[in-house]
Design a protein around this motif. Structure first.
Motif, PDB file in Angstrom:
ATOM      1  N   ASN A 294     -46.188   1.599  57.952  1.00 17.80           N
ATOM      2  CA  ASN A 294     -44.777   1.228  58.014  1.00 17.80           C
ATOM      3  C   ASN A 294     -43.846   2.376  57.632  1.00 17.80           C
ATOM      4  O   ASN A 294     -42.618   2.186  57.613  1.00 17.80           O
ATOM      5  N   ARG A 295     -44.400   3.536  57.346  1.00 23.47           N
ATOM      6  CA  ARG A 295     -43.559   4.725  57.145  1.00 23.47           C
ATOM      7  C   ARG A 295     -43.279   5.425  58.474  1.00 23.47           C
ATOM      8  O   ARG A 295     -42.519   6.392  58.517  1.00 23.47           O
TER       9      ARG A 295
ATOM     10  N   GLN B  14     -40.813  -3.900  55.937  1.00 19.89           N
ATOM     11  CA  GLN B  14     -40.620  -2.771  55.026  1.00 19.89           C
ATOM     12  C   GLN B  14     -39.982  -3.222  53.720  1.00 19.89           C
ATOM     13  O   GLN B  14     -40.391  -2.790  52.635  1.00 19.89           O
TER      14      GLN B  14
ATOM     15  N   HIS C  78     -38.341  -3.741  59.990  1.00 20.56           N
ATOM     16  CA  HIS C  78     -37.581  -3.373  58.799  1.00 20.56           C
ATOM     17  C   HIS C  78     -37.654  -4.460  57.730  1.00 20.56           C
ATOM     18  O   HIS C  78     -37.644  -4.159  56.531  1.00 20.56           O
TER      19      HIS C  78
END
Length: 220
Positions: free
Chosen positions: A173-174, A87, A84
């Motif tokens: 990263n989705r 992200q 995260h």
């Protein structure tokens, strides 16, 4: 344009100190500053993104003033996990950006400029690249209450920076988070992309314990 996302979320627990490990001094300067300086040494044009827990940002700014730290960077908040946090770093890169993005541990201040350059240049065609070093110790595999020796030639130790085509890492990263995401290469692998290995440098240690800090002082 190329980017580096430097992730620094340590709490210093294994150091036995209240000061997060990325802020501990080596050679009189915080670890994290030396890490940022090494990437600036590689390229004056590299866009540096620092991902730091919100609760640590004021202390970091105080350190920057104290040490007259002038390396330019953007900063964003850390996330619940490394995945995260990356992200959050990727969110600062334009959606249509072209080039290479690296992800690096903030407590690895000693990647060689040559290794950094090789990671970025190889990723321009290979798309997903990580630096590794050979294992020099004997390795045993644990299976229940038993163990057996395995060939160390079949294994490598993984370092950072891990470098990727920007659009590839953004897409990877989705994916929904899972516990198998131990580093950025594992995220890209789960997305169905092969990883290319390049030679790292043994000095590129991850500073997590008091012993590591002593080694870092020697390396400085």
């Amino acid at each position: 344009m190329d980017y580096i996302i430097i992730v620094a979320g340590g709490k210093g627990l294994r150091m036995g100190t209240d000061i997060p490990k990325q802020f501990l001094p080596i050679g009189g300067k915080p670890v994290l500053m030396r890490t940022l300086e090494r990437f600036r040494e590689y390229s004056a044009d590299l866009q540096i993104i620092l991902v730091l827990p919100k609760a640590q940002q004021d202390y970091w700014k105080e350190l920057c003033q104290k040490h007259k730290f002038t390396v330019a960077y953007q900063m964003t908040d850390g996330g619940e996990t490394r995945f995260h946090s990356v992200q959050h770093g990727l969110a600062l890169i334009p959606d249509d950006a072209q080039g290479v993005v690296g992800v690096h541990d903030g407590v690895r201040p000693f990647p060689s400029v040559e290794v950094i350059r090789n990671c970025y240049e190889t990723a321009r065609t290979a798309k997903a690249v990580i630096p590794v070093i050979p294992i020099v110790e004997t390795v045993r595999h644990l299976d229940g209450g038993c163990s057996k020796t395995v060939s160390r030639n079949d294994y490598r130790l993984v370092q950072t920076p891990q470098t990727f085509d920007i659009q590839l890492l953004k897409a990877a990263n989705r994916q929904p988070y899972n516990d198998g995401f131990t580093d950025d290469a594992s995220v890209v692998e789960a997305f169905g992309y092969d990883i290319t290995l390049v030679e790292g440098n043994r000095e590129n240690i991850k500073i997590t314990t008091p012993y590591d800090l002593k080694i870092a002082e020697v390396l400085i």
